[in-house]
Design an enzyme around this catalytic site. Structure first.
Site, PDB file in Angstrom:
ATOM      1  CG  LEU A 143      -1.786   1.171   1.352  1.00  0.00           C
ATOM      2  CD1 LEU A 143      -2.912   1.282   0.308  1.00  0.00           C
ATOM      3  CD2 LEU A 143      -2.624   1.177   2.748  1.00  0.00           C
ATOM      4  CG  ASP A 144      -0.502   4.521   0.126  1.00  0.00           C
ATOM      5  OD1 ASP A 144      -1.126   4.548  -0.814  1.00  0.00           O
ATOM      6  OD2 ASP A 144      -0.740   4.847   1.407  1.00  0.00           O
ATOM      7  CD  GLU A 145       6.121   1.353   1.273  1.00  0.00           C
ATOM      8  OE1 GLU A 145       6.856   2.182   0.621  1.00  0.00           O
ATOM      9  OE2 GLU A 145       5.926   1.656   2.570  1.00  0.00           O
TER      10      GLU A 145
END
Lengths: 278, 278, 278, 278
Positions: B221-223
């Protein structure tokens, strides 16, 4: 292993990138960064090629001359230190930023000397062990003053002459001595506020941004090829002096960035514009 | 005369620029813009070559395959229109900006359909004559919902899936279906404020800037690889809601810019990073 | 509990903040935000006071009139919705951003109508259920065309007239009808590139920034009080058309921000400048 | 005529602006600039009032104490020069910018001394006639080193302690000695990249912006109240070292701006945030 930069500026033609990079490859030079631009309207090609390897300059340039179209200019520049002479008046911020960046090793350049038409900045310059020359323009004819400056500048054989808030207009005669080698910082986002007192002009116009422009100096005041520009936001609460104070940081940063670009051989002059490979 | 873009991504080797541009020259293709980057640490070479001329794709790619090192990836892309499916929840600003840019011809793309997990944005989408599908996630198992979405997306065969403020986390199973083809806008300057409610987090931390990040979606996530980021300045007077309101313009502009870069084939995915030739 | 904004614009005098805030306190009004500015050179005081409470407008203004110096202007504005008429030509980006922001509730305003001197944007406007009027200027005398526009505008009684890329110059006669109520977006960082084709001018000058300026319209073309300005960076690789394309996002964002500031009663006109309380 | 700044920080209540400005008016003080902020969630009121006139501090503060709610903090500060002690390690850019700004009169402050845990910057500091003390942390226990630093700092009685790239973590014991008076520059846009080697972290994450944060130091590393932040854009071509080099200009400019804001009494600490009146 040496590092050099090959700069090509020539009429556009098919296959130029292939030809030039091929010659580099044939010479067993490694391209670490290549940038090119074609001005299609004017049919002009610009390329900056950063190279690594063992150079035989004469044969490399000879091979290029055979491959490039008529009217080509090409230079092979060793990435050595350039020499500067700085010209200043009274304001220390641009001078100070350059001195400090050189001291810190952030600008790889030799400041050969600083010339001031006022004596104010001598003490600062001398802290850094750099010669400062005060050549007053008071009571001297403009031409005579410029001749003194030229003589002094030439004694240092600089690559570039940096006007770090030098508040006098240079004559065409002076500019002709150093064509393409004088860089000025103007305290507005040109072409707005050409000429004297740009912050006063900006204050009177009520603009919401102020800025700075670094450009090569030509015969036309504040009309030379622009290298770098930036702005900051202001509002109604800024006086003209407040704008000047706020503008100093953007002036010094624009001049330093322009200087860095020029020193790294990233800037081509192209008519009254620049091609800048960042 | 056609225009195509050649994208090369391969282990670094000497002479790659020369070899590739030579093959283009041999095929009488004109290079209108060339960008390359070498990740020297990882020994990887990336090049984007914009070409004009008459293409024989098979022989061109064949010639390249003989010249390039083992493990090279190369694509020759016609600069035609890509197809998108957009996924949204309730907020209209990113969707609206993309719709308007397409309508104005500023984004050369076909929006095949918009899928919302809420019905709110249907009316807006339909104004532009684009199909809107409401696939509610309420009372449905996550996996089942994603399967419905996948089925619907696949019926449109899009090149990219754009999460234009789609406020649900996607599972690895979903992401695996569209590897390197899902673009998300996250409402913070990542890696700050990962996860839910980034503006509330920003408010609580008392930051003086807020921002947005467009990135490819991966399992973490969000990486995923960041394509584009930008920020705006805020101060103590902004509530969390005020930050959210102010942030919408930077969110929409960052997503539109990222999308433009991807559509123009300017973005390589390189591990968990991107190489972006602007 | 109501919310209103008190705007005071008067000759400077000692104790003005104390007097005004005292009167508000006496009326049991809570100040949620107060901003003031004194132009000391011109001896002028500006204050914006955001108030909450139960208002008796007549006695509040009466009390203020007794306390303020001669020549004071003061207004107590309910924070209700303003009405706009937009004027456009062919380009949709500024219009589209305003339409979308209104649709999303991000601009709290009523767009009463849109008038175009070309028919192109009618279809877009009508998607949003807003009347569009095509008033061609072809084959009509300038004065006659403006009279048609005035008649149409007046039929909507707008608070402000927004020139959202309206590409015709307005005569002093027209401007006089809506003094201080016409807002224009100019596609350059004024005062640079006044007049026609600013991007072409910017291209020819070789600037490294382009920008946009939102300003009130006065009799002097592109010389009215500036409300908001912003810039983006460009380089040698931008054609004039490329600059125009890149500039559209900054144009729309500057116009929307200026409009928001005006709608929130944050802008005073002060001679040929503005005082803007952000 | 004197100039002082009145700083009020108290529980919110009705009529505070009226009460405070009235007292100033009664004392025949002219308000040249007034800024206030109410944190409505926490019920806290902040006001900065720049005053001109003849001050009787005791009666003015006495009058205020009677008018303000319980728990109010108020300070009346003469706009005199503050004294700083700077702490540094090896990097000269932040130190150099502060030294140069003081030399130029752009920061109205007295640098009482500079303390380095390495000797490298001594020569630079001494150019400006300022004492430099080398207190090595090598082979000394952390607590003992900090005690030496405290003793030395205290001998100069500074108003603020500026960590101008001081690359050691301070213990809670040290911080407790100078609560709210230590300002640090961190080389990332916090809260991203807390801790060591933020540029290496930024490089590894592949961000497209890097930045700097000036903040008050508290017991929690890189978690103190943020005063000022800014960012610059980078791309895939920047190495971690290249980011560090590019970041130096934003670091020095953020620290100088934060320092200017603090010196001009524009910054309130409010829990773990700041209220900054620009």
């Amino acid at each position: 292993m040496e590092k050099k930069i090959l700069l090509t500026d020539c009429p556009d033609a098919k296959g130029l990138i292939a030809k030039i990079t091929n010659i580099c490859f044939k010479h067993q030079l490694n391209i670490t960064k290549n940038d090119e631009f074609v001005d299609r309207e004017q049919g002009r090609f610009f390329m900056r090629t950063a190279l690594e390897g063992n150079f035989n300059d004469a044969t490399l340039l000879g091979d290029l001359d055979m491959a490039l179209p008529q009217g080509a200019e090409r230079r092979l520049v060793a990435s050595g230190r350039k020499r500067l002479v700085l010209m200043v008046t009274r304001e220390p911020h641009c001078l100070g930023d350059i001195l400090m960046k050189c001291y810190a090793g952030a600008l790889d350049v030799e400041i050969a000397a600083v010339i001031g038409n006022h004596p104010d900045l001598g003490a600062l310059v001398e802290k850094f062990g750099i010669p400062f020359h005060h050549l007053s323009a008071e009571g001297v004819q403009r031409q005579q003053h410029e001749e003194q400056v030229i003589q002094l500048v030439d004694s240092y054989s600089p690559d570039y002459l940096i006007l770090a808030k030098y508040m006098r207009v240079l004559t065409p005669g002076f500019v002709a001595q150093y064509r393409g080698r004088i860089i000025n910082i103007h305290h507005s986002f040109l072409p707005a506020f050409i000429g004297a007192k740009p912050y006063q002009q900006a204050f009177e116009r009520g603009v919401k941004i102020i800025g700075a422009t670094a450009h090569f100096v030509t015969d036309d005041l504040d009309e030379g090829p622009i290298i770098e520009q930036d702005v900051i936001h202001v509002d109604h609460a800024y006086s003209a002096d407040g704008m000047a104070a706020a503008g100093r940081d953007v002036e010094k940063s624009v001049l330093s960035r322009a200087l860095q670009l020029v020193l790294q051989e990233r800037v081509f002059i192209h008519g009254n514009k620049t091609v800048v490979f960042k």
